[in-house]
Design a protein around this motif. Structure first.
Motif, PDB file in Angstrom:
ATOM      1  N   ARG A  50     -10.534  -6.712  -4.051  1.00 58.54           N
ATOM      2  CA  ARG A  50      -9.321  -7.556  -4.630  1.00 58.54           C
ATOM      3  C   ARG A  50      -7.932  -7.196  -3.691  1.00 58.54           C
ATOM      4  NH1 ARG A  50     -10.385  -4.615  -9.006  1.00 58.54           N
ATOM      5  NH2 ARG A  50      -8.870  -3.075  -9.642  1.00 58.54           N
ATOM      6  N   PHE A  51      -6.985  -7.901  -3.682  1.00 62.51           N
ATOM      7  CA  PHE A  51      -5.598  -7.838  -3.125  1.00 62.51           C
ATOM      8  C   PHE A  51      -4.704  -8.625  -3.919  1.00 62.51           C
ATOM      9  CE2 PHE A  51      -6.987 -11.602  -0.960  1.00 62.51           C
ATOM     10  CZ  PHE A  51      -5.796 -12.265  -1.027  1.00 62.51           C
ATOM     11  N   LEU A  65      -0.791  -7.718   3.820  1.00 69.36           N
ATOM     12  CA  LEU A  65      -1.479  -7.531   2.632  1.00 69.36           C
ATOM     13  C   LEU A  65      -0.858  -6.578   1.776  1.00 69.36           C
ATOM     14  CD1 LEU A  65      -5.142  -8.214   3.904  1.00 69.36           C
ATOM     15  CD2 LEU A  65      -3.755  -9.788   3.136  1.00 69.36           C
ATOM     16  N   THR A  66      -0.860  -6.518   0.300  1.00 67.15           N
ATOM     17  CA  THR A  66      -0.586  -5.729  -0.748  1.00 67.15           C
ATOM     18  C   THR A  66      -1.428  -5.658  -1.711  1.00 67.15           C
ATOM     19  OG1 THR A  66       0.958  -7.114  -1.776  1.00 67.15           O
ATOM     20  CG2 THR A  66       1.866  -6.121  -0.042  1.00 67.15           C
ATOM     21  N   ILE A  68      -4.381  -3.802  -2.025  1.00 66.09           N
ATOM     22  CA  ILE A  68      -5.832  -3.946  -1.664  1.00 66.09           C
ATOM     23  C   ILE A  68      -6.592  -2.882  -2.383  1.00 66.09           C
ATOM     24  CG2 ILE A  68      -7.148  -3.881   0.252  1.00 66.09           C
ATOM     25  CD1 ILE A  68      -4.911  -4.482   1.851  1.00 66.09           C
ATOM     26  N   GLU A  69      -7.597  -3.161  -2.994  1.00 70.65           N
ATOM     27  CA  GLU A  69      -8.580  -2.267  -3.620  1.00 70.65           C
ATOM     28  C   GLU A  69      -9.912  -2.642  -3.296  1.00 70.65           C
ATOM     29  OE1 GLU A  69      -9.763  -0.628  -8.118  1.00 70.65           O
ATOM     30  OE2 GLU A  69      -7.650  -1.282  -7.618  1.00 70.65           O
ATOM     31  N   ARG A  80      -7.907   2.319  -1.987  1.00 73.39           N
ATOM     32  CA  ARG A  80      -6.521   1.648  -2.316  1.00 73.39           C
ATOM     33  C   ARG A  80      -5.666   1.740  -1.433  1.00 73.39           C
ATOM     34  NH1 ARG A  80      -8.277   4.154  -6.974  1.00 73.39           N
ATOM     35  NH2 ARG A  80      -8.628   3.203  -8.815  1.00 73.39           N
ATOM     36  N   ARG A  83       0.083  -1.289   1.348  1.00 74.68           N
ATOM     37  CA  ARG A  83       0.550  -2.422   1.957  1.00 74.68           C
ATOM     38  C   ARG A  83      -0.233  -2.287   3.394  1.00 74.68           C
ATOM     39  NH1 ARG A  83       5.334  -5.279   2.328  1.00 74.68           N
ATOM     40  NH2 ARG A  83       6.074  -5.984   4.259  1.00 74.68           N
TER      41      ARG A  83
END
Length: 676
Positions: A50-51, A65-66, A68-69, A80, A83
């Motif tokens: 997910r992000f 993108l921020t 992110i996992e 993780r 950014r």
């Protein structure tokens, strides 16, 4: 499969594989949809992904993108990223994407279970900067059925091999490994100033690390009476290494090791993994306050044989070594054999360290340099140590100007380890194959004398040379031993001849010895000599001789050498004795003990020589001339030379088996001289 996808993304993040985020749209909505599709593909393969946000700048060809996992389905691996910014991105082509720059912030990688060798391993990387990267859009597929504790590492190395970048910069990175065992000491490391250049096809042209600081469990046992020692089971050590530079790194051999060789595969050649590694100062501090360090380290041309260092072999060796003293005879043999194979799989041209130091509350040591040259197939050409200077637990000096070991065969040493608990005389002949020579100079070690007769004194060796070569079977055909200027304290308790020196008030002595043996296969002669010893202020003695008709087969083993004794013949012998003061000391002290003059003692000895000569002359008349020379030496003790020439083809063995002690005299012609 989910864990492999997560580990694959670890490689993506760290190595610039940002192909998931190729820019193919101009609006944030379409950009988000594009990223969603990429993350959905990850989820479809079993991982979580997910992000938080996605934005795009078409003019700069940039995407951000921020939040992110990504994680494996079993939670064994999690990535993780706070950014991620890709600038100058190109649309994917042939399943590869490119970007001029890739910046990552707030990276955290967590591994658990087998991927972290048990326990938990956490990487924290505040910032990663990658220039001109190229990488696959989706993770490189792994071979079907690949599993095991190193499956993730194999997957990451394949990803790395499919990635290229002009430069990767990581200003700082920390890692922490917490073992699963309760109360176990964690391993922690902090890296500063990491920079890798020209990354492509699993190779790195250069890698720089400004500083590495580490801490972890300490295996050095606590010492009584030293403050600050950590509790048992929680002892820690800490250290740092700075100025690390590595050139021409190749990860392909590591991947080959982890992948394992196919059954029946032919042995491979050495494959280079490092062209050169250089470091600055290294230092470590143990929990008991003791320290160790070095000024610099150099490692050149390092290679491995993947088939010899196979993963299964490493795991088996680790399992056997953990058993320690509980190993059976069969397991010990297996351990030795596995060790031999792994040793055979390592090679390097040069390994050296300068300015080595070690210090504790009681002892100090400094070594100017240690150098190892030419290691391959389990054999080290040269080990050299220079400038050792230290103190022992009693603060006495320990020094060595130089120590050199020639041709050290570690595989032969492993063979000797099989019967280390009960070595046989024949088995000890294997020592001739372990090394071919030892040299030392300017040695100084503490020496207390016989039964503590010289406490606090030192034994010094000016130079020592011991070497052998041309081994035929088990035995060498050449031997050289020389020891010069060996000096140390003496006392009357050391026995003759030192008792006469000590009674004269001499408290130290200097001695030199030498032995040379050389075999000539063409003539069958074995030269013995010069063999000699020199004790300053006492005497010098030398022997020069040879034996003939020695077959090459005599060097096969101990049994063959013994069997050849019946064929060996004697050769001329020359014995030379030089008085350097011992005769005068003996005459003086014997005279004082008997209450007579030294001349009276000299006359008594001459009379005894005549009595013995009269008996032996019945066996060999030449003894009379020898007796006259001995008496001349007693009268003016300078030099005595005795020569013995055997009759043609005189067998050697019967001379030792003669019933009468002096029966061998009849086999030689004798002559002697006494002179200056």
């Amino acid at each position: 499969m989910g864990k492999k996808l997560a580990i694959g993304l670890v490689a993506v993040v760290l190595l610039g594989i940002a192909g998931y985020f190729g820019v193919r749209a101009v609006g944030e909505r379409s950009a988000r949809a594009e990223v969603e599709r990429a993350f959905e593909e990850i989820r479809r393969r079993g991982a979580t992904a997910r992000f938080a946000e996605a934005s795009v700048d078409p003019a700069a060809r940039a995407i951000v993108l921020t939040g992110i996992e990504v994680g494996a389905a079993d939670a064994g691996a999690t990535v993780r990223i706070g950014r991620l910014t890709a600038t100058g991105a190109q649309p994917p082509r042939d399943n590869y994407a490119e970007a001029e720059a890739l910046d990552l912030e707030g990276v955290e990688i967590t591994l658990t279970g087998s991927a972290a060798f048990g326990g938990t391993l956490v990487y924290a990387i505040p910032k990663v900067m990658i220039d001109r990267y190229r990488g696959p859009v989706v993770p490189v597929a792994a071979p079907a059925g690949e599993a095991g504790p190193f499956g993730a590492a194999r997957f990451a190395l394949r990803q790395f091999a499919a990635t290229s970048a002009a430069k990767i910069t990581i200003p700082a990175m920390t890692l922490r490994h917490q073992p699963a065992a309760a109360g176990a000491v964690p391993i922690e490391a902090t890296y500063e100033g990491i920079a890798a250049e020209q990354v492509a096809a699993g190779k790195v042209r250069s890698l720089l690390i400004d500083k590495l600081a580490f801490s972890g469990p300490d295996e050095v046992p606590a010492r009584d009476g030293l403050g600050g020692a950590a509790p048992a089971g929680g002892a820690r050590q800490a250290g740092e290494l700075s100025g690390i530079v590595a050139a021409r790194i190749d990860t392909a051999p590591f991947l080959a090791v982890l992948a394992g060789a196919a059954p029946g595969a032919a042995p491979d050649d050495y494959q280079a993994i490092y062209g050169k590694v250089v470091t600055g100062p290294y230092k470590v501090r143990h929990h008991d306050g003791s320290t160790a360090g070095a000024d610099s380290l150099l490692l050149e041309h390092v290679g491995i044989k993947p088939s010899a260092i196979a993963l299964d072999r490493l795991l088996e060796l680790d399992a056997l070594s953990r058993k320690g003293p509980d190993l059976s005879v069969a397991e010990l043999g297996e351990l030795v054999e596995e060790t031999r194979r792994i040793i055979d799989g390592l090679a390097f041209r040069t390994f050296s360290m300068t300015g080595l130091t070690a210090a504790s509350a009681d002892e100090k040591l400094r070594i100017a340099a240690v150098r190892l040259d030419g290691f391959a197939a389990g054999v080290l050409d040269t080990f050299e140590l220079e400038g050792l200077d230290g103190t022992d637990a009693d603060k006495r000096a320990v020094k060595a100007g130089q120590l050199v070991v020639r041709r050290l065969d570690l595989k032969a040493l492993a063979d000797l380890a099989r019967d280390a608990d009960a070595p046989t005389p024949v088995g000890l002949l294997g020592l001739f194959k372990v090394v071919s020579g030892i040299e030392a100079s300017a040695i100084e070690v503490p020496y207390d004398g016989e039964n503590g007769s010289a406490p606090g004194q030192a034994l010094r060796i000016g130079a020592l040379t011991l070497g052998w070569g041309s081994v035929l079977g088990e035995l060498p055909t050449t031997v050289r031993f020389e020891m010069k200027d060996v000096s140390g304290p003496i006392s009357a308790a050391d026995g003759e001849p030192f008792v006469y020196l000590a009674n004269a008030g001499i408290t130290s002595a200097t001695m030199s010895t030498a032995l040379n043996i050389a075999y000539d296969p063409a003539s069958g002669d074995l030269q013995i000599g010069p063999l000699g010893a020199r004790l300053e202020k006492a005497f010098s003695v030398s022997l020069d001789t040879s034996i003939g008709n020695v077959p090459k087969e005599a060097f096969a083993d101990a049994a063959a050498a013994f069997g050849a004794l019946g064929d060996i013949t004697a050769r001329p012998l020359k014995l030379k004795v030089e008085n350097l003061g011992l005769v005068e000391l003996m005459l003086q002290q014997l005279a004082e003990a008997a209450g007579v003059t030294p001349d009276e003692i000299r006359n008594d000895l001459a009379a005894q020589v005549d009595e013995i000569a009269a008996v032996l002359a019945q066996v060999n008349p030449d003894v009379v001339a020898v007796a006259d020379a001995v008496k001349g030496f007693l009268a003016a003790p300078r030099t005595l030379t005795i020569q013995a020439t055997p009759k043609p083809d005189t067998p050697l063995l019967p001379l030792f088996l003669a019933d009468a002690p002096f029966g061998a005299l009849s086999a030689f012609s004798l002559s002697a001289t006494a002179g200056p």
